[in-house]
Design a protein around this motif. Structure first.
Motif, short mmCIF file in Angstrom:
data_model
loop_
_atom_site.label_atom_id
_atom_site.label_comp_id
_atom_site.label_asym_id
_atom_site.label_seq_id
_atom_site.Cartn_x
_atom_site.Cartn_y
_atom_site.Cartn_z
N ASN A 70 -6.51 0.12 -4.32
CA ASN A 70 -5.23 -0.06 -3.64
C ASN A 70 -4.13 0.74 -4.33
O ASN A 70 -4.32 1.23 -5.44
CB ASN A 70 -4.86 -1.55 -3.60
N LEU A 95 -1.21 4.04 2.02
CA LEU A 95 -2.65 4.16 2.15
C LEU A 95 -3.07 3.51 3.46
O LEU A 95 -2.68 2.37 3.75
CB LEU A 95 -3.38 3.47 0.99
N GLN A 137 0.81 -1.22 0.00
CA GLN A 137 0.00 0.00 0.00
C GLN A 137 0.84 1.27 0.00
O GLN A 137 0.34 2.35 0.32
CB GLN A 137 -1.00 0.03 1.17
N GLY A 154 -7.65 0.83 1.67
CA GLY A 154 -7.93 1.13 0.28
C GLY A 154 -8.82 2.36 0.18
O GLY A 154 -9.54 2.69 1.11
N CYS A 155 -8.75 3.05 -0.95
CA CYS A 155 -9.54 4.27 -1.14
C CYS A 155 -10.90 3.89 -1.72
O CYS A 155 -10.99 3.12 -2.67
CB CYS A 155 -8.82 5.22 -2.09
N TYR A 175 -11.02 11.06 -2.92
CA TYR A 175 -11.35 9.69 -2.55
C TYR A 175 -10.76 9.42 -1.18
O TYR A 175 -9.55 9.50 -0.99
CB TYR A 175 -10.78 8.70 -3.57
N ASN A 176 -11.62 9.12 -0.23
CA ASN A 176 -11.17 8.86 1.13
C ASN A 176 -10.55 7.47 1.22
O ASN A 176 -11.10 6.51 0.70
CB ASN A 176 -12.33 9.02 2.10
N CYS A 177 -9.41 7.41 1.86
CA CYS A 177 -8.66 6.16 1.97
C CYS A 177 -8.65 5.67 3.42
O CYS A 177 -7.61 5.30 3.96
CB CYS A 177 -7.23 6.37 1.47
N LEU A 188 -12.67 -0.82 -3.10
CA LEU A 188 -11.47 -0.24 -2.52
C LEU A 188 -10.35 -0.24 -3.55
O LEU A 188 -10.02 -1.28 -4.11
CB LEU A 188 -11.05 -1.02 -1.27
#
Length: 149
Positions: free
Chosen positions: A85, A68, A49, A71-72, A137-139, A83
């Motif tokens: 990666n 990360l 990640q 995952g986002c 994009y929130n991770c 998600l």
């Protein structure tokens, strides 16, 4: 929590031009987030990640490595979410990562790590994304929303 995520969207308004490190304007953010951002071209993503970005201006190059957190959360063509990666991020993409630096123990030693909590794309596969289509994009795993800015 929702206020913190909305603030991430507002933070992204300040990210309009490629520049290496930046600082978020004051506002409401997740408790542990200090407002750090980095904008650069993706050099690599790996199975652990880790995402590596570079920013070059003239003869100077700055490299950023972050991991990360999870995952986002990204939408799919059928409207569901999946998600994304680090290995899914296209090499050469121009992105802004929202990160926090944390310390952790590894083999008895203190190690600093940049944890990426969100990512935004402004260029993918050599194609610029119009500003009105930029998303964050929130991770931080399932349940966090995608925001326009």
């Amino acid at each position: 929590m929702r206020t913190g995520l909305l603030s991430l969207a507002l933070l992204a308004l300040s990210v309009r031009v490629p520049a290496q490190y930046g600082t978020a304007p004051s506002g409401y953010y997740p408790t542990s987030y200090g407002g750090s951002i980095f904008t650069g071209k993706v050099v690599s993503g790996d199975a652990n990640q880790n995402l590596t970005l570079t920013y070059t201006k003239g003869s100077k190059t700055e490299t950023f490595v972050g991991r990360l957190v999870k995952g986002c959360n990204v939408p799919t063509t059928d409207g569901s979410k999946r998600l994304m990666n680090a290995t899914d991020v296209s090499v050469g993409s121009l992105v802004t990562v929202f990160f926090q630096t944390v310390s952790r123990k590894e083999n008895g030693k203190k190690v600093k790590e940049n944890q990426i909590i969100a990512i935004s794309f402004s260029e993918v596969d050599g194609k610029k994304i119009p500003e009105d289509k930029w998303l964050i994009y929130n991770c931080r795993g399932p349940g966090y929303e995608v925001f326009r800015f």
